[in-house]
Design a protein around this motif. Sequence first.
Motif, PDB file in Angstrom:
ATOM      1  N   PRO A 367      25.585  51.899  30.374  1.00 63.38           N
ATOM      2  CA  PRO A 367      26.857  51.522  29.739  1.00 63.38           C
ATOM      3  C   PRO A 367      27.948  52.534  30.073  1.00 63.38           C
ATOM      4  O   PRO A 367      27.669  53.694  30.391  1.00 63.38           O
ATOM      5  CB  PRO A 367      26.522  51.551  28.238  1.00 63.38           C
ATOM      6  N   GLY A 373      29.166  52.487  25.443  1.00 62.88           N
ATOM      7  CA  GLY A 373      30.285  51.707  25.951  1.00 62.88           C
ATOM      8  C   GLY A 373      29.894  50.307  26.384  1.00 62.88           C
ATOM      9  O   GLY A 373      28.890  49.740  25.935  1.00 62.88           O
ATOM     10  N   ASP A 374      30.692  49.749  27.291  1.00 61.02           N
ATOM     11  CA  ASP A 374      30.480  48.384  27.759  1.00 61.02           C
ATOM     12  C   ASP A 374      29.232  48.287  28.632  1.00 61.02           C
ATOM     13  O   ASP A 374      28.910  49.216  29.380  1.00 61.02           O
ATOM     14  CB  ASP A 374      31.692  47.914  28.576  1.00 61.02           C
ATOM     15  N   THR A 376      27.014  46.984  31.858  1.00 62.53           N
ATOM     16  CA  THR A 376      27.362  46.732  33.256  1.00 62.53           C
ATOM     17  C   THR A 376      27.436  45.231  33.512  1.00 62.53           C
ATOM     18  O   THR A 376      26.921  44.417  32.742  1.00 62.53           O
ATOM     19  CB  THR A 376      26.327  47.363  34.201  1.00 62.53           C
ATOM     20  N   ASP A 377      28.095  44.876  34.616  1.00 60.82           N
ATOM     21  CA  ASP A 377      28.241  43.468  34.980  1.00 60.82           C
ATOM     22  C   ASP A 377      27.755  43.260  36.409  1.00 60.82           C
ATOM     23  O   ASP A 377      27.098  44.129  36.988  1.00 60.82           O
ATOM     24  CB  ASP A 377      29.700  43.015  34.807  1.00 60.82           C
TER      25      ASP A 377
END
Length: 583
Positions: A367, A373-374, A376-377
């Motif tokens: 993340p 955090g966000d 992964t993509d």
Amino acid sequence: MGRTPCAALLLVLALAASCVWGAKQASGDSGKDILDVSKLEMFVDELPDMPRLQGYGVKDDLLLPGNLTVGMYEKFWEFHRDLPPTRVFAYGLSQDSATVPGPTIEAIRGVPTHVTWTNHLPSRHILPWDPSIPTARASSGGVPTVVHLHGGVQPPASDGSAIAWFTADFAAVGPAFAGSSFVYFNRQPPGCLWYHDHAMGLTRANLLAGLFGVYTIRSPELERPLGLPYGPTFDRSLVLFDRAFRTDGSIYMNTTGNNPSIHPEWQPEYFGTAIIVNGKAWPYLRVSRRRYRFRIINSSNARFFRLFFSRHSGLRFLHLGSDTNYLPRPVHSRKFLLAPSEIADVIIDFSEASASASAVVLTNDAPYPYPSGDPTDELNGKVMRFVIAPEREDDPSRVPRRLLTLPRPTVHRPAATRYIAMYEYETASGEPTHLYLNGKPFEAPATETPKAGTNEVWEVINLTEDNHPLHIHLASFVVLEQRELVGLEEFKACMQKANDAAACKVEEHLKGGRRRRVPRYEQGWKNVFKMRPGVATRILVRFAPLDGGSYAFNATAEPGYVYHCHILDHEDNVMMRPLKLVH
């Protein structure tokens, strides 16, 4: 009376105007001209092998000290087949040969390498920077730079002090500047290092622009008997980083701070949308079904990488070293975490890949920001592709049960025990404004003054919500323990008032705290470690050569050393403190 370096630094900072000196972004931060990197096809550019520079001489079969002149140049670099050329700053012997990352300097253990670093950069930076944070500033223009050899055991004058910067033709220099010709004695165990810019307040911008490269120290007499993969084909460096781009190919860096009324441009972390390896976005590498050695360096500003292959690939990692030093024995892993500036020295045996696998993707699921955090993509979750030959190849390499022998850590009778507290300061709305170590700015007098030749125990207490990779210049350290703090908010409140771990009864807050295991592949001598949030991490720090004896130079000389968080946006604002060795 002459000014001290710190006093002179304060004078330089006082001259900084409230305007941002640097490249203007054509469309502000509207996002209209930011490139959608999903339009770039992955795995179309072959992984480059950076140029190699010999950091030693040979005459009549004798090894001699090497002499190199490496410059910093502005040029254009192609990060992807379908991306317009990008203006960068790059290291090289000339502008034409300069690369991102820079050339790999290959040194021999015990043979000094002399490098003269030259600054050929323009009068203005190609990226924005924020003068509201303590920053090297040349009033007459020019881009301040200074080079730090990360993981190197070198004299203070060759360590790349943040206030020893200089601009092109030395038109302006920092208060601790003593020349740009550095000596690296290479009197340390063999391993992988890297060099990068370290100018005060500009490290994040200068590295984003491209100022970093690999440095290896080899020891034929120690390493050849190990039988590990060897040679430029089978022993490769992988330098990982992330970048965002504009549609014209230029590097995108946000020009608006998260607290613009306080810091016009500074953001607490930089994250790019494209993953770059050795200067190419999502490259590929053709490999045979045999062992390869990869020295993986995370040169990102703030991104952590948690690297793995899919389970059906049959591949895993065999760790030889962590940061600059060998482990005592090889260690297997299926997945491992690499913080900014950390190095993983691993073997991947592609003969273990499933027979049906013609290609595998190195994947990332850390993340950002790490750890909360966000996710992964599809873009930042992929790193590179390995294209595997169908037939198994004869492989003369091997992996020994034991690697190199380094000193065992001796915890009894440390010369001192110190508490190092990590703080993040915020506005009433919760936006970060700056970060400190032990509640002190960089220019405050050194409080960490270890005696050269001794060991110390440091209790690093992370009071923030981020994981901070702590890097200590010159020294090596072993992680002894990680324990969660009990009653964290109460302890934080006390620390914010008293800034005194002992007075705030840190040992009481550690009783009953959950212990966190140090991964086996990080249980050797390191120079960076990931300090978990809400955790006290005990490390044994060695201020003496791992090879034994004393330093080959005066480690107590000016301008001393530093220790800092290696998230560059944190380091610049100003999670860095002086480290001054004494006799």
